[in-house]
Scaffold this motif. Structure first.
Motif, mmCIF file in Angstrom:
data_model
loop_
_atom_site.group_PDB
_atom_site.id
_atom_site.type_symbol
_atom_site.label_atom_id
_atom_site.label_comp_id
_atom_site.label_asym_id
_atom_site.label_seq_id
_atom_site.Cartn_x
_atom_site.Cartn_y
_atom_site.Cartn_z
ATOM 1 N N ASP A 138 0.857 -1.185 0.000
ATOM 2 C CA ASP A 138 0.000 0.000 0.000
ATOM 3 C C ASP A 138 0.898 1.241 0.000
ATOM 4 N N PRO A 139 0.665 2.203 -0.899
ATOM 5 C CA PRO A 139 1.578 3.353 -1.015
ATOM 6 C C PRO A 139 1.725 4.153 0.276
ATOM 7 N N ALA A 140 0.615 4.417 0.957
ATOM 8 C CA ALA A 140 0.686 5.241 2.165
ATOM 9 C C ALA A 140 1.441 4.527 3.284
ATOM 10 N N HIS A 180 3.075 -6.470 -10.288
ATOM 11 C CA HIS A 180 3.928 -5.769 -11.261
ATOM 12 C C HIS A 180 3.174 -4.662 -12.000
ATOM 13 N N ASP A 181 2.648 -3.729 -11.253
ATOM 14 C CA ASP A 181 1.885 -2.623 -11.825
ATOM 15 C C ASP A 181 2.755 -1.371 -11.826
ATOM 16 N N PRO A 182 3.171 -0.876 -13.013
ATOM 17 C CA PRO A 182 4.038 0.307 -13.042
ATOM 18 C C PRO A 182 3.344 1.577 -12.574
ATOM 19 N N THR A 187 3.048 5.655 -8.236
ATOM 20 C CA THR A 187 2.342 6.282 -7.115
ATOM 21 C C THR A 187 3.184 6.190 -5.843
ATOM 22 N N ILE A 188 3.771 5.021 -5.612
ATOM 23 C CA ILE A 188 4.634 4.843 -4.441
ATOM 24 C C ILE A 188 5.855 5.757 -4.538
#
Length: 503
Positions: A138-140, A180-182, A187-188
């Motif tokens: 998760d990015p956050a 594997h989502d660019p 976003t990260i």
């Protein structure tokens, strides 16, 4: 040490600073010294430093450091137990590196179960056999931990200073950062970059490091949907299938389409190309020219610099050109087109396994498979081929350094050898005949217990007669010392040497 004691490759004018990636052999030292591994780790790090490299790449296990979801105190200059963080062995490793005069590249991976991205749901994990720690995060939550890590490792007064951070390992393909989502990766990156800079303005941030894969699946024609390469990420159109793994150039194209420019100081890449040894000498990589036998041969080395016509192709196969790539431009060309031409491509892993009788570790033990397959790790008892020797290993490293020596100052580097010593002790059940043997040192009988490695593999002309294609191993130690001193002809490479303030 003899490892780095031979003359530099002829013609080098732009030698990059060198580093070493610590592999999983550290796990064996920890396993054999569960109560107090400090002395063994210090012994091991002292041996790394004796090669005269200037950097070491150290992984930080997020899942182990923050096993439960806790609230990290954002005002704490040194987040620790009060924030639910146990830095443990990472502190021991980083302090040992710093005590031995090494600069540190930190790598945060391994996602805790509570921090996985919604894209890596439990149903996705079950359907694809993915453990939570291999999921994209998760990015956050990743940003919160990365900020805490950058604070904790902002000073030798805390955990020891980490000079640069690499945001994940091979996220474009491979065993982790599923699925594997660019776009998710970007976003990260856009979230974590300012967080690390806030925590430690001196630290560099690397995007990457991408591994050599083909974009798969694809429609084999190189055609793109109307919204371009970014339109492939979540495509449900069978004419433009959403890739489950990405060519590094395609991955970078999506990153730029999603606004990655300005959110990394260097691009990390892993240009392994040891599989070229089946080719004729003039077509082996690293090389300053494109492979003449397979002009479409897009290995991870020439992905960095060579512009191919679109569509370009991935690894050649007996059935012909099987996978087409959606973008024909190199990593370097894409960076230049987006205003990042002055930034470095950092080679945070590069290496060659030694699976021939002169390269396998001298540690006696059964290394996976059956006892009839392995005889004291002499892989020439295997049916698999090709075998890679110390001469292959020396040639690849020497050729890479010679090639970089002819490039624009600061364009490539530092170069991290993967890895310091063989990893067979920590990978006893490995069925991969290559992975345990990337070390530039063999294992000794007491490596795990005392941290003392075995003999050096690469000793220049003692391994093979020096020639045009098998030159002597370059003297990394002298090169690094010259770079540190600013000696003419040697380049202290961008984030490979100077900090963000140019000091």
């Amino acid at each position: 040490m003899a490892l780095f004691g031979c003359q530099a490759a002829i013609g080098q004018t732009n030698t990059p600073v060198t580093g070493i990636n610590l592999g999983s052999e550290i796990n064996d030292i920890l396993n054999q010294n569960p109560n107090n591994p400090t002395q063994a780790i210090n012994n091991y790090m002292a041996a790394v430093a004796a090669t005269n490299v200037r950097w070491v790449r150290i992984g930080i296990d997020w899942a182990q450091t923050q096993p439960s979801q806790t609230t990290i105190n954002s005002s704490d200059p040194n987040p620790g137990t009060s924030s639910g963080l146990t830095w443990g062995v990472a502190d021991t490793l980083i302090r040992a590196a710093r005590n031995n005069g090494l600069r540190v590249l930190g790598l945060i991976t391994l996602t805790p179960p509570w921090a996985v991205s919604s894209e890596c749901s439990s149903s996705y994990q079950q359907a694809n056999g993915v453990s939570s720690w291999l999921c994209a995060p998760d990015p956050a939550l990743y940003t919160s931990f990365a900020r805490a890590a950058a604070k904790h490792y902002s000073s030798d007064s805390y955990g020891g200073e980490v000079d640069a951070w690499e945001i994940w390992n091979e996220p474009n393909c491979g065993i982790d950062f599923k699925p594997h989502d660019p776009a998710l990766y970007t976003t990260i990156l856009k979230s974590v970059y300012p967080a690390i800079k806030q925590a430690n303005p001196r630290a560099y941030v690397y995007a990457g490091g991408s591994s050599g894969c083909t974009t798969y699946p694809n429609n084999t024609s190189g055609a793109l949907p109307s919204n371009g390469i970014a339109g492939l990420v979540n495509s449900t159109n069978s004419s433009f299938p959403a890739p489950t793994q990405w060519d590094p150039r395609d991955w970078l194209a999506v990153m730029y389409a999603d606004g990655a420019q300005g959110y990394f100081d260097a691009l990390a890449h892993h240009p392994y190309c040891y599989g070229d040894d089946w080719q004729s000498a003039s077509d082996q990589c690293p090389s300053a020219t494109l492979n003449s036998t397979f002009p479409q041969y897009s290995n991870p080395f020439n992905m960095m610099w060579h512009t191919f016509s679109s569509p370009s192709y991935g690894w050649p196969s007996s059935s012909g050109n099987t996978f087409s790539s959606y973008t024909g431009t190199s990593l370097r060309d894409q960076m230049s087109a987006h205003g990042d031409g002055a930034k470095t491509i950092a080679l945070t892993e590069f290496g060659v396994p030694t699976t021939g009788s002169d390269g396998a570790t001298n540690f006696t033990g059964q290394l996976g498979g059956s006892s009839t397959q392995y005889t004291n790790a002499n892989f020439q008892t295997l049916q698999n081929a090709p075998y890679y020797t110390q001469a292959n290993q020396a040639r690849e490293y020497s050729a890479l350094m010679a090639w970089i020596g002819q490039q624009t100052k600061g364009a490539y580097g530092p170069v991290y050898a993967y890895s310091y010593s063989d990893q067979a002790l920590s990978l006893p059940g490995s069925t991969n005949i290559y992975e345990p043997y990337f070390g530039i040192m063999t294992l000794g009988s007491t490596t795990g217990s005392t941290g003392t490695p075995g003999a050096a593999k690469i000793e220049g002309t003692s391994q093979a007669a020096s020639s045009q294609y098998y030159p002597a191993w370059p003297n990394f130690g002298a090169s690094a010392a010259a770079a540190a001193a600013g000696t003419g002809g040697y380049a202290p490479i961008g984030p490979g040497w100077f900090n963000a303030q140019g000091n």
